[in-house]
Scaffold this active site. Structure first.
Site, PDB file in Angstrom:
ATOM      1  N   ARG A 140       0.798  -1.227   0.000  1.00 27.38           N
ATOM      2  CA  ARG A 140       0.000   0.000   0.000  1.00 27.38           C
ATOM      3  C   ARG A 140       0.836   1.284   0.000  1.00 27.38           C
ATOM      4  NH1 ARG A 140      -3.885  -0.614   4.818  1.00 27.38           N
ATOM      5  NH2 ARG A 140      -2.677  -2.471   5.364  1.00 27.38           N
ATOM      6  N   LYS A 159      33.217  24.227   0.105  1.00 30.45           N
ATOM      7  CA  LYS A 159      33.255  22.760   0.033  1.00 30.45           C
ATOM      8  C   LYS A 159      34.666  22.313   0.375  1.00 30.45           C
ATOM      9  CE  LYS A 159      34.620  20.203  -2.807  1.00 30.45           C
ATOM     10  NZ  LYS A 159      35.253  19.806  -4.041  1.00 30.45           N
ATOM     11  N   TYR A 219      33.146  31.517  -3.893  1.00 38.00           N
ATOM     12  CA  TYR A 219      33.233  30.055  -3.852  1.00 38.00           C
ATOM     13  C   TYR A 219      34.605  29.642  -3.339  1.00 38.00           C
ATOM     14  CZ  TYR A 219      33.784  25.206  -5.139  1.00 38.00           C
ATOM     15  OH  TYR A 219      34.037  23.869  -5.082  1.00 38.00           O
ATOM     16  N   GLU A 244      -5.791 -14.690  15.097  1.00 34.58           N
ATOM     17  CA  GLU A 244      -5.691 -13.693  14.033  1.00 34.58           C
ATOM     18  C   GLU A 244      -7.077 -13.268  13.571  1.00 34.58           C
ATOM     19  OE1 GLU A 244      -2.769 -12.122  12.956  1.00 34.58           O
ATOM     20  OE2 GLU A 244      -2.387 -13.093  14.863  1.00 34.58           O
ATOM     21  N   ASP A 296       8.499  -1.779  10.601  1.00 37.36           N
ATOM     22  CA  ASP A 296       7.591  -0.701  10.187  1.00 37.36           C
ATOM     23  C   ASP A 296       6.824  -0.111  11.374  1.00 37.36           C
ATOM     24  OD1 ASP A 296       6.064  -2.926  10.676  1.00 37.36           O
ATOM     25  OD2 ASP A 296       4.910  -2.845   8.814  1.00 37.36           O
ATOM     26  N   ARG A 337      29.051  23.134   2.210  1.00 33.98           N
ATOM     27  CA  ARG A 337      28.942  21.726   1.797  1.00 33.98           C
ATOM     28  C   ARG A 337      29.927  20.852   2.559  1.00 33.98           C
ATOM     29  NH1 ARG A 337      29.882  22.302  -4.312  1.00 33.98           N
ATOM     30  NH2 ARG A 337      29.780  20.027  -4.213  1.00 33.98           N
TER      31      ARG A 337
HETATM   32  C1  UD1 Z   1       0.787  -9.446  13.085  1.00 33.29           C
HETATM   33  C2  UD1 Z   1       0.318 -10.417  14.149  1.00 33.29           C
HETATM   34  C3  UD1 Z   1      -0.969  -9.891  14.790  1.00 33.29           C
HETATM   35  C4  UD1 Z   1      -0.743  -8.494  15.354  1.00 33.29           C
HETATM   36  C5  UD1 Z   1      -0.193  -7.586  14.264  1.00 33.29           C
HETATM   37  C6  UD1 Z   1       0.184  -6.248  14.854  1.00 33.29           C
HETATM   38  C7  UD1 Z   1       1.030 -12.588  13.315  1.00 33.29           C
HETATM   39  C8  UD1 Z   1       0.589 -13.852  12.675  1.00 33.29           C
HETATM   40  N1  UD1 Z   1       0.086 -11.698  13.531  1.00 33.29           N
HETATM   41  O1  UD1 Z   1      -0.236  -9.331  12.110  1.00 33.29           O
HETATM   42  O2  UD1 Z   1      -1.379 -10.768  15.822  1.00 33.29           O
HETATM   43  O3  UD1 Z   1      -1.952  -7.980  15.879  1.00 33.29           O
HETATM   44  O4  UD1 Z   1       0.994  -8.166  13.683  1.00 33.29           O
HETATM   45  O5  UD1 Z   1       0.510  -5.384  13.822  1.00 33.29           O
HETATM   46  O6  UD1 Z   1       2.186 -12.445  13.636  1.00 33.29           O
HETATM   47  N2  UD1 Z   1       6.859  -9.960   8.251  1.00 33.29           N
HETATM   48  C9  UD1 Z   1       7.961 -10.635   7.790  1.00 33.29           C
HETATM   49  N3  UD1 Z   1       7.786 -11.785   7.083  1.00 33.29           N
HETATM   50  C10 UD1 Z   1       6.566 -12.290   6.823  1.00 33.29           C
HETATM   51  C11 UD1 Z   1       5.434 -11.590   7.309  1.00 33.29           C
HETATM   52  C12 UD1 Z   1       5.610 -10.429   8.032  1.00 33.29           C
HETATM   53  O7  UD1 Z   1       9.091 -10.190   8.000  1.00 33.29           O
HETATM   54  O8  UD1 Z   1       6.497 -13.347   6.186  1.00 33.29           O
HETATM   55  C13 UD1 Z   1       7.047  -8.690   8.997  1.00 33.29           C
HETATM   56  C14 UD1 Z   1       6.434  -7.527   8.287  1.00 33.29           C
HETATM   57  O9  UD1 Z   1       7.384  -6.895   7.451  1.00 33.29           O
HETATM   58  C15 UD1 Z   1       6.009  -6.620   9.429  1.00 33.29           C
HETATM   59  C16 UD1 Z   1       5.729  -7.597  10.549  1.00 33.29           C
HETATM   60  O10 UD1 Z   1       6.379  -8.812  10.226  1.00 33.29           O
HETATM   61  O11 UD1 Z   1       7.040  -5.766   9.838  1.00 33.29           O
HETATM   62  C17 UD1 Z   1       4.239  -7.843  10.751  1.00 33.29           C
HETATM   63  O12 UD1 Z   1       3.660  -8.276   9.558  1.00 33.29           O
HETATM   64  P1  UD1 Z   1       2.180  -7.895   9.184  1.00 33.29           P
HETATM   65  O13 UD1 Z   1       1.797  -8.637   7.962  1.00 33.29           O
HETATM   66  O14 UD1 Z   1       2.004  -6.459   9.242  1.00 33.29           O
HETATM   67  O15 UD1 Z   1       1.422  -8.482  10.471  1.00 33.29           O
HETATM   68  P2  UD1 Z   1       0.061  -9.258  10.520  1.00 33.29           P
HETATM   69  O16 UD1 Z   1       0.283 -10.638  10.009  1.00 33.29           O
HETATM   70  O17 UD1 Z   1      -0.974  -8.437   9.902  1.00 33.29           O
END
Ligand code: UD1
Ligand code: CA
Length: 452
Positions: A13, A339, A354, A147, A97, A321
């Site tokens: 997104r 610079k 300069y 979930e 994030d 710079r």
């Molecule tokens: C996850 C939790 C959920 C919680 C929510 C909070 C799980 C199954 N669920 O949800 O209970 O309420 O976070 O925001 O864990 N990521 C990876 N690899 C993957 C998937 C995700 O590195 O394969 C990372 C993403 O980049 C992100 C974080 O894990 O930083 C969370 O992923 P996201 O998909 O946002 O979380 P949800 O599954 O929605």
């Protein structure tokens, strides 16, 4: 404890060519906010996947990187970093994030985790709208996280949700991570399922959900930027810095500013910048990765990778710079670009100049319009101007060249050869005066016209 940051997700997104976690908040990529927080608690590992090379570019050398390809869920992400997990150490899980989490919150989580000796302690919160989040279901000392897509009608009503931030006992995690399956609505390996294997798990409820807000699109990015900005400005004001107009002031998280310094409106300060006491910064200034001493002034200017010592004044309308060093009491005026140049104590370049690859001594006066010609189209060359020299206006110093101590360069000179100390150097056409010439010319033109 050790700290594992999950940052392999796609971030669709954001509508971006770049992975979500490298988008910036106050000039600093989100992932670096999280890495820096993690470093306060222990060794950091990062799981990357989507556009891994770009994310890696922003990571400091001392973090361990694990690749998750393809991305099969948060549990799978942790499996990919199994080598990072130690049985005798706790593991803090953070998201790449979620940049605004506070150090105090993690400290509180860690305290509860240690005192209660939980297998896993989950940071939870109560959002206005729980949809999208994993719901917390408690049974004595057991916790199940359901979930959103797997909830039934009853579970949907639960308001306490999972933030995704946890501390796991390393031993517990290693013993259980391989047990999880992907037989759920999203066909993902959920890290949350590991929590259910514990007979002794706990939660810490976070009061301010803002801290665990993630960034999914650019609207949220701007919202978090605004919250982060306010936090930083308030901390600075409480520590004795005047921010004249917080609405138009942007200061990054790694900036330090001393007491009684005044930040005037429309000023942006980024990177690792340190500013001393009693300075006036702005209005309309942009300062990046620089060090400024005490009692300095920077008005309407750009300053990048520059060192400014005490009592220096810069601007308006100048551009300093990378590699610029201004020693004490230097005066840089309007429309001056520098610079890779060091300017000695009390020296001045007040107008339209300069200075590139130049070393300027103490008490030097650089006249208006002076240019160091440091580049021949291929290479850069140095200019040195020794103490007490006076460079007349509109001079070009063709590098490499040395101007001796106490030397005067006549205005309008093009200097191509070194000048010994205490000399007068003139490098311009000799002046010729033709007396009466203008008058004769005018009379001749008048005569010609009257004959027509
Ligand atoms: C996850 C939790 C959920 C919680 C929510 C909070 C799980 C199954 N669920 O949800 O209970 O309420 O976070 O925001 O864990 N990521 C990876 N690899 C993957 C998937 C995700 O590195 O394969 C990372 C993403 O980049 C992100 C974080 O894990 O930083 C969370 O992923 P996201 O998909 O946002 O979380 P949800 O599954 O929605
Ligand atoms: Ca998801």
């Amino acid at each position: 404890m050790k700290v594992l940051i999950l940052a392999a997700g796609l971030g669709k997104r954001m509508k971006s060519k770049y992975p979500k976690v490298v988008h910036k908040i106050l000039g600093k990529p989100m992932i670096n906010w999280v890495v820096d927080l993690g470093k306060d608690f222990g060794e950091v590992g990062v799981v990357v996947g989507h556009k891994a090379e770009i994310v890696k570019h922003y990571l400091p050398d001392d973090v361990s990187v694990y690749i998750q390809e393809p991305q099969l869920g948060t549990g799978h992400a942790v499996m990919c970093a199994k080598d990072f997990i130690c049985p005798d150490q706790d593991l803090l899980i953070l998201y790449g994030d979620v940049p605004l989490l506070k150090k105090e919150t993690i400290e509180r989580l860690a305290r509860v985790h240690e005192e209660s000796e939980y297998d896993v302690t989950v940071l939870t919160f109560v959002p206005e709208n729980p949809s999208g989040y994993g719901r917390i279901v408690k049974h004595d000392a057991k916790i199940k996280i359901i979930e959103d897509k797997d909830t039934n009608e009853e579970q949907k009503k639960i308001r306490e949700v999972n933030s995704g931030i946890y501390i796991f006992s390393g031993k517990f995690l290693l013993e259980n991570i391989e047990k999880i399956r992907n037989n759920n609505a999203q066909k993902e390996y959920y890290l949350t399922d590991v929590v259910a294997f514990s007979q002794h798990a706990g939660t810490v409820l976070l009061e301010d959900p803002i801290e665990v807000s993630g960034v999914n699109d650019r609207i949220q990015l701007a919202q978090l930027e605004s919250i982060a900005r306010q936090r930083i400005l308030e901390n600075l004001m409480l520590s004795g810095v005047t921010i004249v107009d917080p609405e138009s002031t942007f200061i990054g998280p790694d900036v330090e500013i001393g007491m009684d310094t005044i930040i005037h409106p429309f000023t942006i300060i980024e990177g690792r910048t340190i500013i001393g006491q009693d300075c006036d910064i702005g209005p309309y200034s942009h300062i990046v990765e620089s060090k400024i001493g005490n009692n300095a002034k920077v008005v309407r200017s750009e300053v990048e990778m520059t060192t400014i010592e005490d009592n220096v004044s810069v601007g308006p309308y100048s551009r300093l710079r990378e590699g610029t060093v201004l020693k004490e009491h230097v005066k840089i005026g309007n429309f001056v670009e520098t610079k890779k140049s060091v300017i000695g104590n009390r020296s001045k370049a007040q107008h339209l100049t300069y200075l590139g690859d130049a070393t300027v001594g103490n008490d030097v006066n650089i006249g208006a319009g002076t240019i160091t010609c440091n580049y021949d189209g291929r290479n850069k060359y140095p200019t040195s101007i020794d103490d007490n020299a006076f460079i007349g206006s509109n001079s070009s110093l063709v590098a490499p060249v040395k101007i001796g101590k106490g030397t005067i360069v006549g205005a309008g000179s093009v200097i191509t050869k070194d000048v010994p100390e205490d000399s007068l150097a003139l490098g311009r056409a000799m002046q010729v005066n033709k007396e009466g010439w203008a008058k004769i010319k005018r009379e001749a033109m008048d005569n010609a016209n009257s004959k027509k």
